[in-house]
Design a protein around this motif. Structure first.
Motif, PDB file in Angstrom:
ATOM      1  N   LEU A 108       0.840  -1.191   0.000  1.00 43.59           N
ATOM      2  CA  LEU A 108       0.000   0.000   0.000  1.00 43.59           C
ATOM      3  C   LEU A 108       0.879   1.247   0.000  1.00 43.59           C
ATOM      4  O   LEU A 108       1.675   1.453   0.905  1.00 43.59           O
ATOM      5  CB  LEU A 108      -0.911  -0.006   1.227  1.00 43.59           C
ATOM      6  CG  LEU A 108      -1.813   1.216   1.387  1.00 43.59           C
ATOM      7  CD1 LEU A 108      -2.781   1.339   0.221  1.00 43.59           C
ATOM      8  CD2 LEU A 108      -2.578   1.153   2.710  1.00 43.59           C
ATOM      9  N   THR A 163      -6.626   7.571  -4.005  1.00 46.79           N
ATOM     10  CA  THR A 163      -7.516   6.469  -3.618  1.00 46.79           C
ATOM     11  C   THR A 163      -8.106   6.642  -2.230  1.00 46.79           C
ATOM     12  O   THR A 163      -9.101   6.021  -1.897  1.00 46.79           O
ATOM     13  CB  THR A 163      -6.767   5.127  -3.643  1.00 46.79           C
ATOM     14  OG1 THR A 163      -5.833   5.076  -2.547  1.00 46.79           O
ATOM     15  CG2 THR A 163      -6.037   4.924  -4.958  1.00 46.79           C
ATOM     16  N   ASP A 164      -7.469   7.451  -1.385  1.00 42.01           N
ATOM     17  CA  ASP A 164      -7.870   7.677   0.012  1.00 42.01           C
ATOM     18  C   ASP A 164      -7.768   6.417   0.867  1.00 42.01           C
ATOM     19  O   ASP A 164      -8.347   6.358   1.958  1.00 42.01           O
ATOM     20  CB  ASP A 164      -9.302   8.238   0.100  1.00 42.01           C
ATOM     21  CG  ASP A 164      -9.417   9.621  -0.507  1.00 42.01           C
ATOM     22  OD1 ASP A 164      -8.374  10.294  -0.618  1.00 42.01           O
ATOM     23  OD2 ASP A 164     -10.528  10.025  -0.881  1.00 42.01           O
ATOM     24  N   ARG A 165      -6.991   5.435   0.413  1.00 38.71           N
ATOM     25  CA  ARG A 165      -6.893   4.186   1.180  1.00 38.71           C
ATOM     26  C   ARG A 165      -6.117   4.352   2.483  1.00 38.71           C
ATOM     27  O   ARG A 165      -6.213   3.509   3.367  1.00 38.71           O
ATOM     28  CB  ARG A 165      -6.267   3.089   0.324  1.00 38.71           C
ATOM     29  CG  ARG A 165      -7.169   2.603  -0.790  1.00 38.71           C
ATOM     30  CD  ARG A 165      -6.520   1.535  -1.630  1.00 38.71           C
ATOM     31  NE  ARG A 165      -5.331   2.039  -2.299  1.00 38.71           N
ATOM     32  CZ  ARG A 165      -4.588   1.291  -3.121  1.00 38.71           C
ATOM     33  NH1 ARG A 165      -4.903   0.021  -3.351  1.00 38.71           N
ATOM     34  NH2 ARG A 165      -3.524   1.806  -3.703  1.00 38.71           N
ATOM     35  N   TYR A 205      -8.004   8.345   4.478  1.00 39.63           N
ATOM     36  CA  TYR A 205      -9.210   8.260   5.300  1.00 39.63           C
ATOM     37  C   TYR A 205      -8.909   8.476   6.774  1.00 39.63           C
ATOM     38  O   TYR A 205      -9.644   9.198   7.470  1.00 39.63           O
ATOM     39  CB  TYR A 205      -9.880   6.893   5.107  1.00 39.63           C
ATOM     40  CG  TYR A 205     -11.013   6.631   6.080  1.00 39.63           C
ATOM     41  CD1 TYR A 205     -12.278   7.152   5.865  1.00 39.63           C
ATOM     42  CD2 TYR A 205     -10.808   5.854   7.232  1.00 39.63           C
ATOM     43  CE1 TYR A 205     -13.325   6.919   6.759  1.00 39.63           C
ATOM     44  CE2 TYR A 205     -11.839   5.612   8.127  1.00 39.63           C
ATOM     45  CZ  TYR A 205     -13.095   6.145   7.886  1.00 39.63           C
ATOM     46  OH  TYR A 205     -14.115   5.898   8.785  1.00 39.63           O
ATOM     47  N   TRP A 260     -10.062  -3.319   4.278  1.00 39.27           N
ATOM     48  CA  TRP A 260      -9.359  -2.646   3.184  1.00 39.27           C
ATOM     49  C   TRP A 260     -10.170  -1.513   2.566  1.00 39.27           C
ATOM     50  O   TRP A 260      -9.694  -0.399   2.445  1.00 39.27           O
ATOM     51  CB  TRP A 260      -8.954  -3.636   2.094  1.00 39.27           C
ATOM     52  CG  TRP A 260      -7.931  -3.112   1.133  1.00 39.27           C
ATOM     53  CD1 TRP A 260      -8.150  -2.698  -0.147  1.00 39.27           C
ATOM     54  CD2 TRP A 260      -6.514  -2.961   1.352  1.00 39.27           C
ATOM     55  NE1 TRP A 260      -6.964  -2.305  -0.731  1.00 39.27           N
ATOM     56  CE2 TRP A 260      -5.947  -2.457   0.172  1.00 39.27           C
ATOM     57  CE3 TRP A 260      -5.693  -3.207   2.447  1.00 39.27           C
ATOM     58  CZ2 TRP A 260      -4.580  -2.191   0.033  1.00 39.27           C
ATOM     59  CZ3 TRP A 260      -4.336  -2.944   2.325  1.00 39.27           C
ATOM     60  CH2 TRP A 260      -3.798  -2.450   1.140  1.00 39.27           C
ATOM     61  N   SER A 261     -11.427  -1.778   2.177  1.00 48.35           N
ATOM     62  CA  SER A 261     -12.216  -0.730   1.530  1.00 48.35           C
ATOM     63  C   SER A 261     -13.010   0.081   2.547  1.00 48.35           C
ATOM     64  O   SER A 261     -12.900   1.314   2.600  1.00 48.35           O
ATOM     65  CB  SER A 261     -13.148  -1.330   0.481  1.00 48.35           C
ATOM     66  OG  SER A 261     -13.981  -2.326   1.051  1.00 48.35           O
ATOM     67  N   PRO A 281      -9.964   1.130   5.747  1.00 43.59           N
ATOM     68  CA  PRO A 281      -8.728   1.169   4.947  1.00 43.59           C
ATOM     69  C   PRO A 281      -7.491   0.752   5.729  1.00 43.59           C
ATOM     70  O   PRO A 281      -7.417   0.904   6.947  1.00 43.59           O
ATOM     71  CB  PRO A 281      -8.657   2.640   4.519  1.00 43.59           C
ATOM     72  CG  PRO A 281     -10.069   3.106   4.533  1.00 43.59           C
ATOM     73  CD  PRO A 281     -10.698   2.398   5.698  1.00 43.59           C
ATOM     74  N   ALA A 336     -12.551   6.056  -0.031  1.00 45.82           N
ATOM     75  CA  ALA A 336     -12.408   4.809   0.724  1.00 45.82           C
ATOM     76  C   ALA A 336     -12.866   5.084   2.147  1.00 45.82           C
ATOM     77  O   ALA A 336     -12.920   6.238   2.590  1.00 45.82           O
ATOM     78  CB  ALA A 336     -10.964   4.313   0.707  1.00 45.82           C
TER      79      ALA A 336
END
Length: 377
Positions: free
Chosen positions: A198, A206-208, A211, A300-301, A304, A358
């Protein structure tokens, strides 16, 4: 459970230790030689960091892409235009470089085509792959020798971006096949494979990871996944980019897991480091994994970075980084990454900030917290 004052003190202490860990990525000596570097891509997430770092260290840089995405690149960078989807590589023909860094490729025919043009015209080819190229995430501590995913389709060279977007299960196998094609085209002795996990930090669309700095800065009661003990791994895009340039300066080849941090980190420690970076004392409510599954909250989604550190994902956030650290990979302190990420996000247009790409929406998070509190005793 909701974090108590004692928990916050413990988390703050953990974050302080993380902030002191490891040298900054920019604290490196000058390169022994100046290189002529070709970067395929160069305008995405990590590419501009590679370009700026390479130029700052005295290297000559050329970028090759479709010219559709703008990036703030230094003066003196040469821009070449083409399209690897259509095989338009004319701008590369007849040219030579010391190094080629291939950032955006997930299709083996892209590697084949560029290999046919650049074979014998570059001394080192760096392919940016992914940890998703591995066959399994079940075993903690696996290194770069672990088995790779296998492509099971009819013709790997016929795969396209459209097919990949339609079925992301192809992503890992196609990256693994691209690695094999790189070695076929350029030879093992000239190929460097970098496998990031990651990638985080300012500029991540992606904001993973984003967030969490955004959510912690907003305050209030925060739903956190599991019990805080699950492992996490990630890497700041700037650390990845700068280290990639240092790898080519040293002429290092072979495969490397490009992930961090320097020492094992739990989800609780990650949130502590982020909280320190954004200057808050978060009110965390840890919600056990089984309950999250019941509520159809996805790792994950919806949550995150987080993946349960058990079962088939026991090794997902426990890849060995020993080879990469030995090859000079260093890490910015997590609080710095968190602070920079939040500052970048807050500088985005209002419409971009209005909806994270995300993580839980405020409404869904409130419903999850309410359901957790209303569960039978």
């Amino acid at each position: 459970m909701i974090a108590t004052r004692r928990t916050l003190v413990q988390l703050s202490a953990a974050a302080a230790g993380l902030a002191l860990a490891g040298p900054a990525a920019h604290a490196q000596g000058r390169p022994a030689r100046k290189l002529n570097i070709l970067i395929l891509g160069g305008t995405g997430f990590t590419g501009p960091h590679q370009v700026r770092y390479a130029v700052a260290r005295g290297h000559k840089v050329t970028v090759f892409n479709r010219g559709r995405r703008q990036a703030d690149l230094p003066e003196g960078v040469e821009h070449l235009t083409g399209d690897r989807n259509t095989g338009d590589l004319k701008a590369l023909e007849g040219r030579t470089w010391d190094v080629c860094i291939d950032n955006p490729t997930s299709l083996p025919f892209w590697v084949r085509d560029v290999g046919q043009v650049l074979k014998g015209r570059v001394k080192q080819y760096v392919f940016i792959s992914t940890l998703s190229a591995y066959e399994s995430n079940a075993t903690p501590g696996t290194d770069e020798s672990a088995p790779l995913a296998r492509y099971e389709g009819a013709d790997v060279m016929a795969e396209t971006q459209e097919k990949l977007r339609a079925d992301m299960r192809l992503y890992g196998p196609l990256k693994a096949a691209s690695e094999a094609e790189a070695r076929k085209q350029f030879g093992d002795a000239a190929v460097t494979i970098v496998r990031p996990g990651l990638i985080v930090g300012p500029g991540d669309e992606t904001d993973r990871f984003s967030y969490w700095p955004v959510r912690l800065s907003r305050g209030g009661e925060i739903a956190a996944p599991g019990d805080g003990s699950d492992p996490v791994q990630f890497i700041d895009a700037r650390d990845l980019a700068e280290w990639t340039i240092r790898l080519v300066e040293a002429g290092r080849t072979g495969a490397f897991n490009a992930i961090g941090p320097a020492r094992p980190m739990t989800m609780a420690q990650m949130l502590a480091g982020i909280a320190q970076g954004v200057g808050v004392k978060p009110q965390l409510t840890w919600i056990p994994t089984p309950f999250l599954r019941e509520q159809k909250i996805n790792a994950w989604s919806d949550m995150p970075v987080w993946i349960p550190g058990e079962g088939e994902s026991a090794g997902f956030h426990r890849r060995s980084i020993a080879r990469s650290v030995a090859a000079g990979l260093t890490y910015r302190p997590l609080p710095v990454t968190a602070a920079d990420t939040l500052a970048w996000f807050k500088a985005q247009p209002a419409e971009r900030q209005a909806k994270l790409r995300a993580g839980l929406t405020p409404e869904r998070e409130a419903a999850l917290l309410a359901a957790w509190k209303a569960r039978p005793a």
